[in-house]
Motif scaffolding. Structure first.
Motif, short mmCIF file in Angstrom:
data_model
loop_
_atom_site.label_atom_id
_atom_site.label_comp_id
_atom_site.label_asym_id
_atom_site.label_seq_id
_atom_site.Cartn_x
_atom_site.Cartn_y
_atom_site.Cartn_z
N PHE A 179 0.84 -1.19 0.00
CA PHE A 179 0.00 0.00 0.00
C PHE A 179 0.88 1.24 0.00
CE2 PHE A 179 0.65 -1.36 4.39
CZ PHE A 179 1.00 -0.18 5.06
N ASN A 180 0.29 2.35 -0.39
CA ASN A 180 0.95 3.65 -0.27
C ASN A 180 0.00 4.60 0.46
OD1 ASN A 180 -0.89 4.39 -2.27
ND2 ASN A 180 0.62 4.28 -3.92
N GLY A 181 0.20 5.88 0.31
CA GLY A 181 -0.63 6.82 1.04
C GLY A 181 -2.05 6.92 0.57
N PHE A 182 -2.35 6.33 -0.62
CA PHE A 182 -3.70 6.51 -1.17
C PHE A 182 -4.27 5.28 -1.84
CE2 PHE A 182 -0.32 8.32 -3.80
CZ PHE A 182 -0.39 7.53 -4.93
N GLY A 183 -3.60 4.12 -1.74
CA GLY A 183 -4.14 2.93 -2.38
C GLY A 183 -3.57 1.65 -1.79
N ASP A 184 -4.26 0.53 -2.11
CA ASP A 184 -3.85 -0.78 -1.61
C ASP A 184 -3.77 -1.76 -2.77
OD1 ASP A 184 -4.20 -0.80 1.62
OD2 ASP A 184 -5.71 0.50 0.70
N GLY A 185 -2.79 -2.66 -2.72
CA GLY A 185 -2.66 -3.72 -3.71
C GLY A 185 -1.68 -3.38 -4.81
N GLU A 186 -1.17 -4.44 -5.47
CA GLU A 186 -0.15 -4.26 -6.50
C GLU A 186 -0.61 -3.35 -7.62
OE1 GLU A 186 2.07 -7.10 -9.78
OE2 GLU A 186 1.74 -7.92 -7.77
N GLU A 187 -1.83 -3.52 -8.08
CA GLU A 187 -2.31 -2.70 -9.20
C GLU A 187 -2.36 -1.23 -8.84
OE1 GLU A 187 -6.17 -2.44 -12.22
OE2 GLU A 187 -5.91 -4.17 -10.88
N ALA A 188 -2.64 -0.93 -7.57
CA ALA A 188 -2.77 0.46 -7.14
C ALA A 188 -1.44 1.16 -6.96
CB ALA A 188 -3.56 0.54 -5.84
N VAL A 189 -0.37 0.39 -6.68
CA VAL A 189 0.91 1.03 -6.36
C VAL A 189 1.97 0.84 -7.44
CG1 VAL A 189 0.46 0.83 -3.89
CG2 VAL A 189 1.78 -0.95 -5.03
N HIS A 190 1.86 -0.24 -8.23
CA HIS A 190 2.89 -0.50 -9.25
C HIS A 190 2.84 0.55 -10.35
CE1 HIS A 190 5.43 -2.45 -12.17
NE2 HIS A 190 4.45 -2.43 -13.04
N GLY A 191 4.01 1.06 -10.71
CA GLY A 191 4.10 2.02 -11.79
C GLY A 191 3.63 3.42 -11.43
N ARG A 192 3.31 3.63 -10.16
CA ARG A 192 2.80 4.93 -9.72
C ARG A 192 3.90 5.72 -9.03
NH1 ARG A 192 -2.85 4.46 -9.68
NH2 ARG A 192 -3.37 2.78 -11.15
N VAL A 193 3.76 7.03 -9.09
CA VAL A 193 4.62 7.93 -8.33
C VAL A 193 3.97 8.17 -6.98
CG1 VAL A 193 5.58 10.26 -8.21
CG2 VAL A 193 5.57 9.02 -10.39
N ALA A 194 4.74 7.97 -5.91
CA ALA A 194 4.24 8.20 -4.55
C ALA A 194 5.43 8.49 -3.65
CB ALA A 194 3.47 6.98 -4.03
N ASP A 195 5.20 9.25 -2.60
CA ASP A 195 6.30 9.56 -1.68
C ASP A 195 6.86 8.31 -1.04
OD1 ASP A 195 5.99 12.21 -2.26
OD2 ASP A 195 5.06 12.76 -0.36
#
Length: 276
Positions: A179-195
């Protein structure tokens, strides 16, 4: 310990072993890395990807040379065994203490230095159950020709933008949660920019944070179902140019915690680790 490895300590106990002379895969790496309670959070030579080595800087394409290990993805051909592997050669220590070091490395292929690396690593205790691994690297093109860094994604394999700081976590019976600050799961975090992005398994949590503006602009490469791994992508969609004389700098701070952290606690640890 052999003369080709060094221990990293935090809070008076060993938390990582660094193998600093080139392996057949061509790079120095940390394994094992553990929580303060001694839970291992890295894996070395796993059966699914024998070239995965704990925590390292691994890049599949530097001017056409493979500093990742394994097969090379060739456009319109797919993963291919090529004799194009480079090596990250340990040149020496600028500083070496129990809780960190400064190291010089040469990225070489075909008897030519492509990049010179300045690597800084430090361990810091955050609480009785968490510590941080602060890992920064600068890659300088000391040659007279421009070069660039790529990935399987830039060579025609969508979604495979890996290459840069990479952490291979242990494979367990159940896939880890991410998870990151705004999503859960591989699809939500993979390939995304996040702190930051967190991965949590059986009794452990890893929270990876970009610690510079440039690092925070790099998307995260995340795998959970095929294997557990997290990386900060230098060339997720486009090749990263490194002109002659130029330097690429990245810094990733990883929180290594006992237990399963929730989103708020992970974010709080990141704020503490990055400012520390």
């Amino acid at each position: 310990m052999t003369p080709t490895s060094a221990l990293l300590s935090c809070a008076g106990r060993p938390v990582g072993r660094y193998t600093y002379l080139p392996t057949p895969e061509g790079r120095p790496y940390f394994h094992p890395v553990t929580t303060l309670a001694g839970v291992p959070v890295t894996e070395e030579h796993p059966a699914d990807h024998l070239h995965h080595l704990g925590t390292s800087v691994a890049v599949p394409d530097v001017a056409g040379h493979n500093f990742w290990g394994g097969r090379t993805f060739v456009r319109d051909q797919g993963p291919t065994e090529l004799d194009n592997h480079g090596v990250q050669r340990h040149l020496g220590w600028k500083l070496r203490d129990p809780d960190g070091f400064v190291e010089e490395l040469s990225w070489e292929a075909d008897h030519t230095e492509l990049l010179r690396e300045h690597r800084t690593v430090a361990a810091a205790q955050l609480s009785d159950t968490a510590w941080a691994l602060d890992f920064s690297f600068s890659l300088t093109n000391r040659g007279t020709d421009d070069l660039s860094i790529g990935s399987p994604a830039t060579n025609g394999r969508p979604g495979a933008g890996y290459g840069g700081f990479f952490w291979r976590a242990p494979k367990e019976p159940a896939a880890p949660a991410v998870f990151n600050g705004f999503g859960d799961g591989e699809e939500a975090v993979h390939g995304r920019v996040a702190d930051w992005v967190a991965m949590t398994g059986d009794g452990w949590t890893l929270v990876f944070a970009g610690a510079t503006d440039e690092t925070r602009r790099d998307p995260w490469f995340v795998r959970t179902t095929q294997y557990p791994g997290v990386g900060s992508s230098l060339a997720a969609a486009e090749r990263l140019p490194v002109p002659a004389g130029a330097t690429v700098v990245r810094r990733v701070v990883t929180v290594i915690a006992d237990g399963r952290l929730d989103r708020a606690t992970a974010a709080a640890y990141v704020r503490r680790a990055v400012t520390a």
